[in-house]
Design a protein around this motif. Sequence first.
Motif, mmCIF file in Angstrom:
data_model
loop_
_atom_site.group_PDB
_atom_site.id
_atom_site.type_symbol
_atom_site.label_atom_id
_atom_site.label_comp_id
_atom_site.label_asym_id
_atom_site.label_seq_id
_atom_site.Cartn_x
_atom_site.Cartn_y
_atom_site.Cartn_z
ATOM 1 N N LEU A 177 76.412 44.435 58.232
ATOM 2 C CA LEU A 177 77.386 45.509 58.403
ATOM 3 C C LEU A 177 77.115 46.669 57.458
ATOM 4 O O LEU A 177 77.307 47.831 57.812
ATOM 5 N N GLY A 178 76.710 46.352 56.239
ATOM 6 C CA GLY A 178 76.468 47.390 55.245
ATOM 7 C C GLY A 178 75.058 47.915 55.230
ATOM 8 O O GLY A 178 74.735 48.802 54.425
ATOM 9 N N HIS A 179 74.205 47.382 56.107
ATOM 10 C CA HIS A 179 72.802 47.802 56.185
ATOM 11 C C HIS A 179 72.108 47.694 54.827
ATOM 12 O O HIS A 179 71.399 48.599 54.392
ATOM 13 N N THR A 180 72.362 46.586 54.151
ATOM 14 C CA THR A 180 71.716 46.322 52.865
ATOM 15 C C THR A 180 70.733 45.176 53.023
ATOM 16 O O THR A 180 70.652 44.531 54.073
ATOM 17 N N ARG A 181 69.971 44.908 51.971
ATOM 18 C CA ARG A 181 68.998 43.837 52.024
ATOM 19 C C ARG A 181 69.696 42.484 52.069
ATOM 20 O O ARG A 181 70.514 42.166 51.200
ATOM 21 N N ILE A 182 69.330 41.698 53.070
ATOM 22 C CA ILE A 182 70.023 40.426 53.274
ATOM 23 C C ILE A 182 69.813 39.484 52.100
ATOM 24 O O ILE A 182 70.770 38.897 51.580
ATOM 25 N N TRP A 183 68.568 39.342 51.663
ATOM 26 C CA TRP A 183 68.298 38.375 50.601
ATOM 27 C C TRP A 183 68.956 38.776 49.289
ATOM 28 O O TRP A 183 69.464 37.934 48.554
#
Length: 230
Positions: free
Chosen positions: A199-205
């Motif tokens: 949702l936040g378009h951030t790095r998943i890991w």
Amino acid sequence: MATSTWRQRLAASIDPARVRDRVENVNDGILAISGFSEGLSGGGEIANLWSPIVLMAAFAGALSVACVVLSAELANRDAEQLVAAEEQRRSALAPEEQIAELAAHYEGRGVSPATARQVAEELNASDSLGAQLDIDGFDERTTIGGAVSTAVRAALAFLLGASVPILISVATPGVWRDEYTVVAVAAALAVTSVVLARLGHTRIWQTLLRSVFIGLAALGSSYLVGAALL
């Protein structure tokens, strides 16, 4: 093609901000009730009452979350009504000033003066109050029904998260309960971290490792406090 269209419609119908809020409520339920459960593990004399106590704590936590969210929503509604009354008064006294204010707002966002003026006039003609509330930060009208609905959804999200330690307390043997709780909490936080990252378009890991690490640290702290008190 049909699958792609369905996904696009689903994505368009989702409000990322609201979903993030509910995911945070889920995480609160996971950590608060898991921490409470871990804290109880230091008291062997309450082993037979473990599951009922954890269940009551979950409902108490959900009620608290609902009350906090409802209070915030109603406070937002009160502020919105005050601003709406003031904007209506100003529109009646000086409608041209309201149009100029709208035009200045859109100019400040990079729109050319002529286009900003045209947009302001059209918005003022169609929904003057709505346009003014929008630039004042009230992009959605808050109703009592909407406030109650938001509070209920927050409580249900908390209970969803709390269901993780509740199920562990019911389904696992006491000797392994702490270990199962830690594993279940880590897995649940991993799932919610992926949702938040998407949702936040951030790095998943990065989001996943941060959430799981902080969550397990909070869980360990709750266990140490509970062990010290009991």
